[in-house]
Design a protein around this motif. Structure first.
Motif, PDB file in Angstrom:
ATOM      1  N   ASP A   1     -38.475   1.496  31.254  1.00  0.00           N
ATOM      2  CA  ASP A   1     -38.381   0.485  32.309  1.00  0.00           C
ATOM      3  C   ASP A   1     -38.546   1.216  33.637  1.00  0.00           C
ATOM      4  OD1 ASP A   1     -37.948  -1.579  34.041  1.00  0.00           O
ATOM      5  OD2 ASP A   1     -35.977  -2.114  33.241  1.00  0.00           O
ATOM      6  N   PRO A   2     -39.752   1.152  34.239  1.00  0.00           N
ATOM      7  CA  PRO A   2     -40.014   1.910  35.467  1.00  0.00           C
ATOM      8  C   PRO A   2     -39.102   1.568  36.628  1.00  0.00           C
ATOM      9  CG  PRO A   2     -42.057   1.021  34.567  1.00  0.00           C
ATOM     10  CD  PRO A   2     -40.937   0.427  33.790  1.00  0.00           C
ATOM     11  N   LYS A   3     -38.496   0.373  36.617  1.00  0.00           N
ATOM     12  CA  LYS A   3     -37.686  -0.046  37.765  1.00  0.00           C
ATOM     13  C   LYS A   3     -36.194   0.078  37.514  1.00  0.00           C
ATOM     14  CE  LYS A   3     -41.295  -3.114  39.223  1.00  0.00           C
ATOM     15  NZ  LYS A   3     -41.808  -4.437  39.216  1.00  0.00           N
ATOM     16  N   SER A   4     -35.823   0.585  36.366  1.00  0.00           N
ATOM     17  CA  SER A   4     -34.410   0.641  36.001  1.00  0.00           C
ATOM     18  C   SER A   4     -33.856   2.044  36.213  1.00  0.00           C
ATOM     19  CB  SER A   4     -34.264   0.251  34.524  1.00  0.00           C
ATOM     20  OG  SER A   4     -32.970   0.541  34.070  1.00  0.00           O
ATOM     21  N   PRO A   5     -32.587   2.134  36.611  1.00  0.00           N
ATOM     22  CA  PRO A   5     -31.964   3.463  36.642  1.00  0.00           C
ATOM     23  C   PRO A   5     -31.652   3.898  35.205  1.00  0.00           C
ATOM     24  CG  PRO A   5     -30.365   1.799  37.254  1.00  0.00           C
ATOM     25  CD  PRO A   5     -31.687   1.090  37.093  1.00  0.00           C
ATOM     26  N   ASP A   6     -31.365   5.175  35.034  1.00  0.00           N
ATOM     27  CA  ASP A   6     -31.030   5.689  33.708  1.00  0.00           C
ATOM     28  C   ASP A   6     -29.736   5.026  33.221  1.00  0.00           C
ATOM     29  OD1 ASP A   6     -33.210   7.350  33.918  1.00  0.00           O
ATOM     30  OD2 ASP A   6     -32.055   9.079  34.592  1.00  0.00           O
ATOM     31  N   THR A   7     -29.820   4.374  32.061  1.00  0.00           N
ATOM     32  CA  THR A   7     -28.615   3.741  31.481  1.00  0.00           C
ATOM     33  C   THR A   7     -28.592   3.997  29.983  1.00  0.00           C
ATOM     34  OG1 THR A   7     -29.778   1.637  31.191  1.00  0.00           O
ATOM     35  CG2 THR A   7     -28.470   1.887  33.192  1.00  0.00           C
ATOM     36  N   MET A   8     -27.416   4.321  29.465  1.00  0.00           N
ATOM     37  CA  MET A   8     -27.196   4.496  28.028  1.00  0.00           C
ATOM     38  C   MET A   8     -26.279   3.373  27.599  1.00  0.00           C
ATOM     39  SD  MET A   8     -27.632   6.379  25.285  1.00  0.00           S
ATOM     40  CE  MET A   8     -27.682   8.140  25.348  1.00  0.00           C
ATOM     41  N   LYS A   9     -26.721   2.600  26.610  1.00  0.00           N
ATOM     42  CA  LYS A   9     -25.954   1.425  26.185  1.00  0.00           C
ATOM     43  C   LYS A   9     -25.643   1.534  24.684  1.00  0.00           C
ATOM     44  CE  LYS A   9     -26.866  -3.408  25.512  1.00  0.00           C
ATOM     45  NZ  LYS A   9     -27.836  -4.458  25.738  1.00  0.00           N
ATOM     46  N   PHE A  10     -24.400   1.339  24.363  1.00  0.00           N
ATOM     47  CA  PHE A  10     -23.982   1.298  22.952  1.00  0.00           C
ATOM     48  C   PHE A  10     -24.406  -0.048  22.381  1.00  0.00           C
ATOM     49  CE2 PHE A  10     -20.796  -0.028  19.811  1.00  0.00           C
ATOM     50  CZ  PHE A  10     -21.018   0.938  18.847  1.00  0.00           C
ATOM     51  N   VAL A  11     -25.116   0.005  21.234  1.00  0.00           N
ATOM     52  CA  VAL A  11     -25.606  -1.230  20.636  1.00  0.00           C
ATOM     53  C   VAL A  11     -24.672  -1.693  19.523  1.00  0.00           C
ATOM     54  CG1 VAL A  11     -27.533  -2.317  19.414  1.00  0.00           C
ATOM     55  CG2 VAL A  11     -27.988  -0.670  21.252  1.00  0.00           C
ATOM     56  N   THR A  12     -24.489  -0.855  18.519  1.00  0.00           N
ATOM     57  CA  THR A  12     -23.677  -1.277  17.374  1.00  0.00           C
ATOM     58  C   THR A  12     -23.241  -0.086  16.534  1.00  0.00           C
ATOM     59  OG1 THR A  12     -23.575  -2.759  15.456  1.00  0.00           O
ATOM     60  CG2 THR A  12     -25.644  -1.649  15.835  1.00  0.00           C
ATOM     61  N   GLU A  13     -22.281  -0.340  15.677  1.00  0.00           N
ATOM     62  CA  GLU A  13     -21.894   0.624  14.655  1.00  0.00           C
ATOM     63  C   GLU A  13     -22.068  -0.109  13.320  1.00  0.00           C
ATOM     64  OE1 GLU A  13     -18.128   3.281  13.068  1.00  0.00           O
ATOM     65  OE2 GLU A  13     -17.846   1.994  14.783  1.00  0.00           O
ATOM     66  N   HIS A  14     -23.141   0.228  12.605  1.00  0.00           N
ATOM     67  CA  HIS A  14     -23.428  -0.501  11.371  1.00  0.00           C
ATOM     68  C   HIS A  14     -24.102   0.439  10.403  1.00  0.00           C
ATOM     69  CE1 HIS A  14     -24.426  -3.827   8.802  1.00  0.00           C
ATOM     70  NE2 HIS A  14     -25.678  -3.392   8.759  1.00  0.00           N
ATOM     71  N   PRO A  15     -23.811   0.671   9.287  1.00  0.00           N
ATOM     72  CA  PRO A  15     -22.463   0.504   8.750  1.00  0.00           C
ATOM     73  C   PRO A  15     -21.516   1.483   9.410  1.00  0.00           C
ATOM     74  CG  PRO A  15     -23.812   1.700   7.173  1.00  0.00           C
ATOM     75  CD  PRO A  15     -24.704   1.343   8.347  1.00  0.00           C
ATOM     76  N   SER A  16     -20.386   1.683   8.859  1.00  0.00           N
ATOM     77  CA  SER A  16     -19.356   2.529   9.425  1.00  0.00           C
ATOM     78  C   SER A  16     -19.880   3.955   9.628  1.00  0.00           C
ATOM     79  CB  SER A  16     -18.140   2.539   8.486  1.00  0.00           C
ATOM     80  OG  SER A  16     -17.119   3.292   9.086  1.00  0.00           O
ATOM     81  N   LEU A  17     -19.579   4.515  10.790  1.00  0.00           N
ATOM     82  CA  LEU A  17     -19.962   5.859  11.230  1.00  0.00           C
ATOM     83  C   LEU A  17     -21.467   6.018  11.496  1.00  0.00           C
ATOM     84  CD1 LEU A  17     -17.660   8.049   8.934  1.00  0.00           C
ATOM     85  CD2 LEU A  17     -17.216   7.243  11.229  1.00  0.00           C
ATOM     86  N   HIS A  18     -22.188   4.934  11.589  1.00  0.00           N
ATOM     87  CA  HIS A  18     -23.605   4.959  11.975  1.00  0.00           C
ATOM     88  C   HIS A  18     -23.710   4.226  13.318  1.00  0.00           C
ATOM     89  CE1 HIS A  18     -27.956   4.970  11.663  1.00  0.00           C
ATOM     90  NE2 HIS A  18     -27.934   3.676  12.021  1.00  0.00           N
TER      91      HIS A  18
END
Length: 142
Positions: free
Chosen positions: A23-40
Protein backbone atom coordinates in the motif's frame (compact mmCIF):
# COMPACT_ATOMS: atom_id res chain seq x y z
CA UNK A 1 6.73 -15.61 4.67
CA UNK A 2 6.41 -18.65 6.96
CA UNK A 3 8.34 -19.31 10.14
CA UNK A 4 8.38 -22.91 11.45
CA UNK A 5 10.22 -24.81 14.14
CA UNK A 6 9.31 -22.53 16.98
CA UNK A 7 8.74 -23.59 20.57
CA UNK A 8 7.01 -26.91 20.96
CA UNK A 9 4.10 -27.04 23.36
CA UNK A 10 3.09 -30.64 23.77
CA UNK A 11 3.53 -32.06 20.30
CA UNK A 12 2.60 -28.92 18.37
CA UNK A 13 5.38 -26.48 17.28
CA UNK A 14 4.68 -22.77 17.03
CA UNK A 15 4.45 -21.40 13.45
CA UNK A 16 3.85 -17.98 12.01
CA UNK A 17 2.86 -16.78 8.56
CA UNK A 18 3.37 -13.15 7.63
CA UNK A 19 1.54 -11.88 4.58
CA UNK A 20 3.02 -8.79 2.96
CA UNK A 21 0.58 -6.29 1.52
CA UNK A 22 1.60 -3.36 -0.69
CA UNK A 23 0.00 0.00 0.00
CA UNK A 24 2.03 2.99 -1.27
CA UNK A 25 0.07 5.46 0.86
CA UNK A 26 0.05 3.53 4.12
CA UNK A 27 2.54 3.73 6.96
CA UNK A 28 4.22 0.50 8.06
CA UNK A 29 1.68 -1.51 10.08
CA UNK A 30 1.78 -5.07 11.43
CA UNK A 31 -1.64 -6.53 12.14
CA UNK A 32 -2.46 -9.77 13.93
CA UNK A 33 -5.00 -11.69 11.86
CA UNK A 34 -5.74 -14.97 13.61
CA UNK A 35 -4.47 -17.96 15.52
CA UNK A 36 -5.77 -21.03 13.69
CA UNK A 37 -5.26 -23.78 14.67
CA UNK A 38 -3.63 -23.46 18.06
CA UNK A 39 -0.05 -22.10 18.00
CA UNK A 40 -0.31 -21.14 14.31
CA UNK A 41 -0.28 -17.35 14.01
CA UNK A 42 -1.11 -15.24 10.98
CA UNK A 43 -0.02 -11.60 10.54
CA UNK A 44 -0.36 -9.00 7.78
CA UNK A 45 2.38 -6.45 7.20
CA UNK A 46 1.15 -3.46 5.19
CA UNK A 47 3.87 -1.13 3.90
CA UNK A 48 4.94 0.85 0.84
CA UNK A 49 8.34 -0.88 1.21
CA UNK A 50 7.00 -4.26 0.09
CA UNK A 51 5.75 -3.00 -3.28
CA UNK A 52 7.55 -4.34 -6.34
CA UNK A 53 7.89 -0.83 -7.74
CA UNK A 54 8.96 1.80 -5.23
CA UNK A 55 6.24 4.36 -4.61
CA UNK A 56 6.75 7.85 -5.98
CA UNK A 57 7.99 10.38 -3.47
CA UNK A 58 5.24 12.28 -1.71
CA UNK A 59 4.44 15.62 -3.32
CA UNK A 60 5.98 18.62 -1.70
CA UNK A 61 3.86 21.55 -0.60
CA UNK A 62 6.00 23.97 -2.57
CA UNK A 63 7.35 23.05 -6.00
CA UNK A 64 11.10 23.28 -6.09
CA UNK A 65 12.42 25.53 -8.80
CA UNK A 66 15.95 25.89 -9.92
CA UNK A 67 17.37 29.25 -8.91
CA UNK A 68 17.47 31.70 -11.81
CA UNK A 69 20.86 32.06 -13.46
CA UNK A 70 22.96 34.86 -12.10
CA UNK A 71 22.61 38.03 -14.14
CA UNK A 72 25.72 40.10 -14.77
CA UNK A 73 25.67 43.39 -12.98
CA UNK A 74 25.40 46.48 -15.13
CA UNK A 75 27.06 48.79 -12.66
CA UNK A 76 30.80 49.24 -13.07
CA UNK A 77 32.95 48.15 -10.21
CA UNK A 78 34.32 50.92 -7.99
CA UNK A 79 37.85 51.99 -8.92
CA UNK A 80 40.65 50.03 -7.33
CA UNK A 81 42.77 52.35 -5.18
CA UNK A 82 45.95 50.68 -6.45
CA UNK A 83 45.11 51.49 -10.09
CA UNK A 84 44.36 55.16 -9.36
CA UNK A 85 41.14 55.02 -11.36
CA UNK A 86 42.74 53.58 -14.51
CA UNK A 87 41.01 50.73 -16.27
CA UNK A 88 42.76 47.40 -15.62
CA UNK A 89 40.55 45.24 -17.84
CA UNK A 90 42.95 43.56 -20.32
CA UNK A 91 40.34 43.76 -23.09
CA UNK A 92 40.05 47.53 -22.66
CA UNK A 93 43.83 47.98 -22.45
CA UNK A 94 44.45 46.50 -25.90
CA UNK A 95 46.62 48.63 -28.20
CA UNK A 96 44.59 50.34 -30.91
CA UNK A 97 45.56 50.56 -34.57
CA UNK A 98 46.35 54.26 -34.17
CA UNK A 99 48.80 53.52 -31.35
CA UNK A 100 50.51 50.85 -33.47
CA UNK A 101 50.84 53.29 -36.39
CA UNK A 102 52.28 56.00 -34.09
CA UNK A 103 54.87 53.56 -32.77
CA UNK A 104 55.82 52.50 -36.32
CA UNK A 105 56.22 56.12 -37.50
CA UNK A 106 58.32 56.95 -34.43
CA UNK A 107 60.57 53.94 -35.06
CA UNK A 108 60.99 54.93 -38.71
CA UNK A 109 61.92 58.51 -37.76
CA UNK A 110 64.45 57.34 -35.14
CA UNK A 111 65.94 54.81 -37.59
CA UNK A 112 66.10 57.45 -40.35
CA UNK A 113 67.83 59.98 -38.10
CA UNK A 114 70.30 57.56 -36.51
CA UNK A 115 71.23 55.76 -39.76
CA UNK A 116 71.42 59.02 -41.75
CA UNK A 117 73.47 60.83 -39.10
CA UNK A 118 75.87 57.87 -38.78
CA UNK A 119 76.31 57.75 -42.57
CA UNK A 120 76.91 61.52 -42.83
CA UNK A 121 79.31 61.52 -39.87
CA UNK A 122 81.45 58.48 -40.77
CA UNK A 123 81.32 58.36 -44.60
CA UNK A 124 81.14 62.05 -45.52
CA UNK A 125 82.88 63.50 -42.48
CA UNK A 126 80.05 65.97 -41.75
CA UNK A 127 79.99 67.60 -38.34
CA UNK A 128 77.35 69.61 -36.42
CA UNK A 129 73.99 70.19 -38.02
CA UNK A 130 75.38 69.15 -41.42
CA UNK A 131 75.56 65.58 -40.06
CA UNK A 132 71.74 65.37 -40.06
CA UNK A 133 70.44 63.66 -43.21
CA UNK A 134 68.91 65.99 -45.86
CA UNK A 135 69.41 69.05 -43.61
CA UNK A 136 68.77 71.45 -46.52
CA UNK A 137 65.30 69.93 -47.09
CA UNK A 138 64.36 70.07 -43.39
CA UNK A 139 65.55 73.69 -43.08
CA UNK A 140 63.28 74.68 -46.02
CA UNK A 141 60.14 73.10 -44.45
CA UNK A 142 58.09 75.86 -42.81
Amino acid sequence: LAYAGGDVLGKIPRTAVITFQCDPKSPDTMKFVTEHPSLHYEFTLTSPHVCLVPPPPPPTTQPTKAPPPAQPTTQPAPPNPTTHGHNTDPKDNAISLGTILDICVLLLVVTYLSAGTSFMYFKRGARGKEALPNIEFWMAVP
